[in-house]
Write a protein that holds these residues in place. Structure first.
Motif, PDB file in Angstrom:
ATOM      1  N   LYS A 220       0.524  11.715   2.403  1.00 47.73           N
ATOM      2  CA  LYS A 220       1.037  10.622   3.241  1.00 47.73           C
ATOM      3  C   LYS A 220       1.567  11.145   4.569  1.00 47.73           C
ATOM      4  O   LYS A 220       1.271  10.576   5.637  1.00 47.73           O
ATOM      5  CB  LYS A 220       2.129   9.857   2.500  1.00 47.73           C
ATOM      6  CG  LYS A 220       2.536   8.560   3.197  1.00 47.73           C
ATOM      7  CD  LYS A 220       3.411   7.705   2.292  1.00 47.73           C
ATOM      8  CE  LYS A 220       3.715   6.352   2.934  1.00 47.73           C
ATOM      9  NZ  LYS A 220       4.518   5.490   2.038  1.00 47.73           N
ATOM     10  N   GLU A 250      -6.131   3.525  -0.948  1.00 44.25           N
ATOM     11  CA  GLU A 250      -4.783   3.097  -1.278  1.00 44.25           C
ATOM     12  C   GLU A 250      -3.759   3.728  -0.330  1.00 44.25           C
ATOM     13  O   GLU A 250      -2.778   3.077   0.059  1.00 44.25           O
ATOM     14  CB  GLU A 250      -4.464   3.480  -2.728  1.00 44.25           C
ATOM     15  CG  GLU A 250      -5.294   2.720  -3.751  1.00 44.25           C
ATOM     16  CD  GLU A 250      -5.093   3.208  -5.162  1.00 44.25           C
ATOM     17  OE1 GLU A 250      -4.410   4.249  -5.340  1.00 44.25           O
ATOM     18  OE2 GLU A 250      -5.613   2.565  -6.099  1.00 44.25           O
ATOM     19  N   SER A 254      -0.927   2.058   2.590  1.00 45.57           N
ATOM     20  CA  SER A 254       0.518   2.253   2.521  1.00 45.57           C
ATOM     21  C   SER A 254       1.116   2.895   3.766  1.00 45.57           C
ATOM     22  O   SER A 254       2.335   3.045   3.874  1.00 45.57           O
ATOM     23  CB  SER A 254       0.859   3.118   1.304  1.00 45.57           C
ATOM     24  OG  SER A 254       0.360   4.449   1.463  1.00 45.57           O
TER      25      SER A 254
END
Length: 255
Positions: A220, A250, A254
């Motif tokens: 991330k 996914e 996010s």
């Protein structure tokens, strides 16, 4: 752009690998040009036509097994360069986006003569740069994982190797996770030269090419900062590629 490396199907024919990858809804295929996936002047047209028929671009990973552009044995160095030059020619004919190459690696002899090793690798990289420019194909140099004979393991070393050339950088995130783990430094120092990214995961010690999310890479944080360039999933299994594509989808949702 997201692609998948044929490495995940290394034990299958290139034709079968391309057929399977085309069903993954990706933008391009990275062909690892050795073993069962070797490209040559006799077979590249068939594979090019298949990619075009399926609206897929390509990148080429140049051969790296038994290749050493820093060899102090001139016959080995010259043979290595000739093999790379053949790959550049084929990549141009296939209208590939770019070619990935590895730095040199050390040997018992180069360990005794480090200055000669530096000079020889510099000469090789400059020659690769000139030939690629003449042919009209982009070349990117990949950072290497933790292993004592491998060169180009840090951002500073990659910067040294490409200095004075037009060679870009292939940022292998999994490889860096096994060396410094300093992703911010790599991106900050080489941001303007990063043209390609390899995606795989590992536990930080072994270059195991796991599916994304199965290791310790902080995805991330990295994906927020990495340049928006073509990215190739370089994982060891086809199921891992499917899992990684889902992970990326996914993750993007996010961020």
């Amino acid at each position: 752009m997201i692609g998948v490396s044929t490495q995940c199907l290394f034990d299958k024919s290139l034709s079968l690998a391309l057929h399977k990858i085309k069903n993954l809804n990706v933008d391009f295929v990275e062909v690892v040009n050795e073993g069962y996936h070797e490209l040559n002047r006799y077979n590249y047209k068939v594979h090019k036509e298949f990619l075009e028929d399926n609206a897929l671009k390509s990148t080429i990973h140049a051969p790296f097994s038994d290749i050493n552009i820093g060899s102090l044995n001139e016959k080995i160095r010259r043979a290595s360069l000739n093999i790379l030059f053949e790959t550049l020619e084929i990549a141009y004919k296939m209208e590939s986006l770019l070619v990935v190459i590895h730095p040199a690696h050390k040997s018992p002899l180069s360990g005794k003569f480090p200055k000669a090793y530096e000079k020889v690798q510099r000469r090789s990289l400059e020659e690769i740069d000139r030939v690629a420019e003449r042919i009209g194909i982009r070349v990117v140099l990949e950072n290497m994982p933790s292993f004592w004979i491998l060169d180009g393991q840090t951002s500073k070393r990659i910067a040294e190797l490409i200095d004075g050339t037009n060679i870009g950088v292939a940022f292998d995130i999994g490889h860096l996770n096994t060396t410094t783990g300093n992703f911010d430094e790599f991106i900050e120092l080489l941001r303007d030269r990063i043209e390609y990214v390899h995606l795989s995961d590992n536990n930080g010690t072994e270059d195991s090419h796991l599916a994304l999310g199965d290791g310790t890479v902080p995805w991330k944080e990295i994906m927020k900062k990495v340049p928006r360039v073509p990215m190739s999933l370089e994982v060891k299994t086809f199921d891992g590629a499917i899992k990684s594509l889902k992970f990326l989808k996914e993750l993007r949702g996010s961020i």
